[in-house]
Design a protein around this motif. Structure first.
Motif, PDB file in Angstrom:
ATOM      1  N   UNK A  43       0.840  -1.187   0.000  1.00  0.00           N
ATOM      2  CA  UNK A  43       0.000   0.000   0.000  1.00  0.00           C
ATOM      3  C   UNK A  43       0.881   1.246   0.000  1.00  0.00           C
ATOM      4  N   UNK A  44       0.349   2.302  -0.547  1.00  0.00           N
ATOM      5  CA  UNK A  44       1.085   3.566  -0.546  1.00  0.00           C
ATOM      6  C   UNK A  44       1.187   4.120   0.863  1.00  0.00           C
ATOM      7  N   UNK A  45       0.243   3.743   1.729  1.00  0.00           N
ATOM      8  CA  UNK A  45       0.292   4.229   3.100  1.00  0.00           C
ATOM      9  C   UNK A  45       1.513   3.662   3.830  1.00  0.00           C
ATOM     10  N   UNK A  82       4.478   5.930   5.596  1.00  0.00           N
ATOM     11  CA  UNK A  82       4.891   5.803   6.992  1.00  0.00           C
ATOM     12  C   UNK A  82       6.379   5.471   7.094  1.00  0.00           C
ATOM     13  N   UNK A  83       6.890   4.644   6.183  1.00  0.00           N
ATOM     14  CA  UNK A  83       8.322   4.335   6.198  1.00  0.00           C
ATOM     15  C   UNK A  83       9.146   5.585   5.908  1.00  0.00           C
ATOM     16  N   UNK A  84       8.697   6.395   4.963  1.00  0.00           N
ATOM     17  CA  UNK A  84       9.400   7.644   4.641  1.00  0.00           C
ATOM     18  C   UNK A  84       9.368   8.600   5.832  1.00  0.00           C
ATOM     19  N   UNK A  85       8.240   8.670   6.525  1.00  0.00           N
ATOM     20  CA  UNK A  85       8.123   9.535   7.701  1.00  0.00           C
ATOM     21  C   UNK A  85       9.054   9.046   8.815  1.00  0.00           C
ATOM     22  N   UNK A  89      11.843   7.394   8.450  1.00  0.00           N
ATOM     23  CA  UNK A  89      13.225   7.689   8.040  1.00  0.00           C
ATOM     24  C   UNK A  89      13.564   9.150   8.333  1.00  0.00           C
ATOM     25  N   UNK A  90      12.615  10.051   8.038  1.00  0.00           N
ATOM     26  CA  UNK A  90      12.847  11.480   8.303  1.00  0.00           C
ATOM     27  C   UNK A  90      13.026  11.737   9.789  1.00  0.00           C
ATOM     28  N   UNK A  91      12.145  11.156  10.602  1.00  0.00           N
ATOM     29  CA  UNK A  91      12.235  11.357  12.052  1.00  0.00           C
ATOM     30  C   UNK A  91      13.544  10.800  12.603  1.00  0.00           C
ATOM     31  N   UNK A  92      13.975   9.677  12.097  1.00  0.00           N
ATOM     32  CA  UNK A  92      15.229   9.080  12.572  1.00  0.00           C
ATOM     33  C   UNK A  92      16.420   9.956  12.182  1.00  0.00           C
ATOM     34  N   UNK A  93      16.415  10.458  10.951  1.00  0.00           N
ATOM     35  CA  UNK A  93      17.524  11.323  10.532  1.00  0.00           C
ATOM     36  C   UNK A  93      17.525  12.621  11.349  1.00  0.00           C
ATOM     37  N   UNK A  94      16.340  13.166  11.678  1.00  0.00           N
ATOM     38  CA  UNK A  94      16.268  14.350  12.544  1.00  0.00           C
ATOM     39  C   UNK A  94      16.820  14.055  13.932  1.00  0.00           C
TER      40      UNK A  94
END
Length: 149
Positions: A116-118, A122-125, A127-132
């Motif tokens: 699913x695109x969802x 969520x995986x992209x979100x 990854x962003x939070x982890x990099x932050x």
């Protein structure tokens, strides 16, 4: 042939004996590339090539051309807890050759579902939070993540 004990037959009483084989066969996915008309089974050690051929022809009505067997040595390893040497049971493999016209494909038990695109969002979100998080805490090495404000 069966090694089970059955009640003795007595005249006048109904016969309650049912003869079941002690044999078993399990379909195994081959580790190496094989021709499309060859099927691999793991079977009980007591089975001979004639037993395997009869088993498939009588029970499953599969015509076999050739049956070959091999015995794979069980793994020998050291027990992690006790430290003594443990040997796994040996396994007998049977390679059954079918007619040239027949082709066997191993069944796909767990088909791949379309993602699913969802899930991708969520995986992209994440990854962003982890990099932050890494960016925020890069100047504080060896400090656990739960120790931040």
């Amino acid at each position: 042939m069966s090694t089970r004990w059955y009640p003795i037959y007595q005249r006048g009483s109904p016969q309650l004996r049912v003869f079941l084989p002690n044999f078993w066969m399990k379909l195994v996915r081959p580790t190496h590339e094989q021709p499309p008309n060859v099927v691999q089974f793991a079977c009980s050690m007591e089975m001979t090539t004639n037993d395997i051929k009869n088993y498939l022809e009588k029970i499953y009505k599969v015509k076999t051309v050739d049956v070959r067997t091999r015995i794979a040595l069980g793994e020998i390893r050291k027990d992690p807890g006790k430290g003594y040497v443990v040997k796994d049971d040996d396994i007998k493999y049977a390679y059954i050759t079918l007619n040239k016209a027949e082709k066997f494909e191993f069944p796909e038990l767990y088909p791949a579902k379309d993602k699913d695109k969802s899930e991708e969002k969520t995986m992209e979100q994440l990854r962003k939070e982890y990099s932050n998080f890494i960016e925020k805490n890069k100047e504080r090495p060896n400090v656990p993540g739960w120790f931040s404000i």
